[in-house]
Enzyme design. Structure first.
Site, PDB file in Angstrom:
ATOM      1  CD  GLU A 139     -23.935 -24.328 -13.665  1.00 56.58           C
ATOM      2  OE1 GLU A 139     -24.049 -25.369 -14.352  1.00 56.58           O
ATOM      3  OE2 GLU A 139     -23.847 -23.193 -14.151  1.00 56.58           O
ATOM      4  CG  HIS A 168     -21.065 -20.969 -10.075  1.00 58.90           C
ATOM      5  ND1 HIS A 168     -19.985 -20.545 -10.823  1.00 58.90           N
ATOM      6  CD2 HIS A 168     -22.159 -20.686 -10.821  1.00 58.90           C
ATOM      7  CE1 HIS A 168     -20.413 -20.027 -11.958  1.00 58.90           C
ATOM      8  NE2 HIS A 168     -21.737 -20.100 -11.985  1.00 58.90           N
ATOM      9  CG  HIS A 183     -21.557 -15.240 -12.608  1.00 59.64           C
ATOM     10  ND1 HIS A 183     -22.712 -15.059 -13.332  1.00 59.64           N
ATOM     11  CD2 HIS A 183     -21.391 -16.586 -12.510  1.00 59.64           C
ATOM     12  CE1 HIS A 183     -23.222 -16.247 -13.663  1.00 59.64           C
ATOM     13  NE2 HIS A 183     -22.441 -17.181 -13.160  1.00 59.64           N
ATOM     14  CG  HIS A 232     -20.138 -19.409 -16.428  1.00 62.02           C
ATOM     15  ND1 HIS A 232     -20.795 -20.607 -16.580  1.00 62.02           N
ATOM     16  CD2 HIS A 232     -20.796 -18.769 -15.433  1.00 62.02           C
ATOM     17  CE1 HIS A 232     -21.798 -20.670 -15.732  1.00 62.02           C
ATOM     18  NE2 HIS A 232     -21.823 -19.573 -15.027  1.00 62.02           N
TER      19      HIS A 232
HETATM   20 ZN   LIG Z   1     -22.959 -19.168 -13.351  1.00 60.19          ZN
END
Ligand SMILES: [Zn+2]
Length: 224
Positions: free
Chosen positions: A77, A96, A98, A159
């Site tokens: 990413e 980032h 989840h 996501h």
């Molecule tokens: Zn991710």
């Protein structure tokens, strides 16, 4: 923004442990970056759990993503992180995750805009949602990155979330506020009433945001 490499690497490893411990990432999910004053970026590697990551696993890249230091492969990413740093030269950290709250909300593909608590109004305001694009793609980087100019976080549809700040700690705290807000919201739904801050209360929140230079659009409150 970081002056020395040791501080940047320590901040990433600590943030990884907190994300994992709190259940905001599972397995090898998520990625964290820290930007140095020279413009280079420390990044989490691919294929490593954030709960057991150590400093020697981190990778340093230049602003185009070319690896400068580190033995592992950089996070898939990385393009998203580089795009966000390009949009906002003052940012020093990006997280980032989840998290179950943010990911559930992101599945709806719509922004979060409710002033359900002081924290939500002060630190999140309105959080937009970037339309679904596959992880690691240029499309995802291009759709999500521009939101960092006006917001403190963005959802990635179906996501998870991305938060940013002057350093990794601020980016991490914004992920934590986001997840905490959804826990509160879920409890409000159990109690049966979603009561928002009033416009007058939100006026006061705006004053505090100005004082501490917190930039996010004003959340939606109740009219009376
Ligand atoms: Zn991710």
């Amino acid at each position: 923004m970081y002056k020395n490499h040791a501080d940047a690497k320590r901040a990433i490893v600590e943030a990884g442990k907190r994300l994992y411990k709190n259940g905001y990432v599972a397995a090898n999910d998520g990625n964290i970056t820290a930007r140095m004053e020279d413009g280079t970026i420390w990044c989490t590697p691919t294929g490593v759990s954030k709960g057991s990551m150590t400093e020697d696993m981190l990778v340093r890249v230049d602003e185009d993503g070319k690896v400068l230091e580190g033995k592992r492969q950089v996070s898939s990413e990385i393009m998203l992180h580089l795009a966000i740093y390009r949009e906002s030269p003052k940012l020093g950290g990006i997280v980032h995750a989840h998290g179950p709250g943010a990911t559930a909300w992101a599945s709806q593909g719509k922004p979060w805009d409710k002033a359900i608590s002081l924290d939500a109004a002060l630190h999140l305001g309105i959080v937009p949602c970037a339309p679904f694009a596959i992880t690691g793609s240029r499309a995802l980087a291009e759709s999500a990155a521009p939101f960092c100019r006006q917001h403190t976080a963005v959802f990635l549809e179906h996501h998870g979330s991305v938060t940013w700040g002057q350093d990794v700690k601020q980016a991490l705290f914004r992920t934590e506020v986001l997840e905490h807000t959804f826990k509160v919201y879920a409890n409000m739904k159990i109690f049966g009433e979603i009561r928002l801050l009033s416009q007058r209360e939100l006026d006061e929140v705006e004053e505090v945001k100005k004082k501490y230079n917190i930039r996010c659009p004003r959340a939606i409150g109740r009219d009376r």
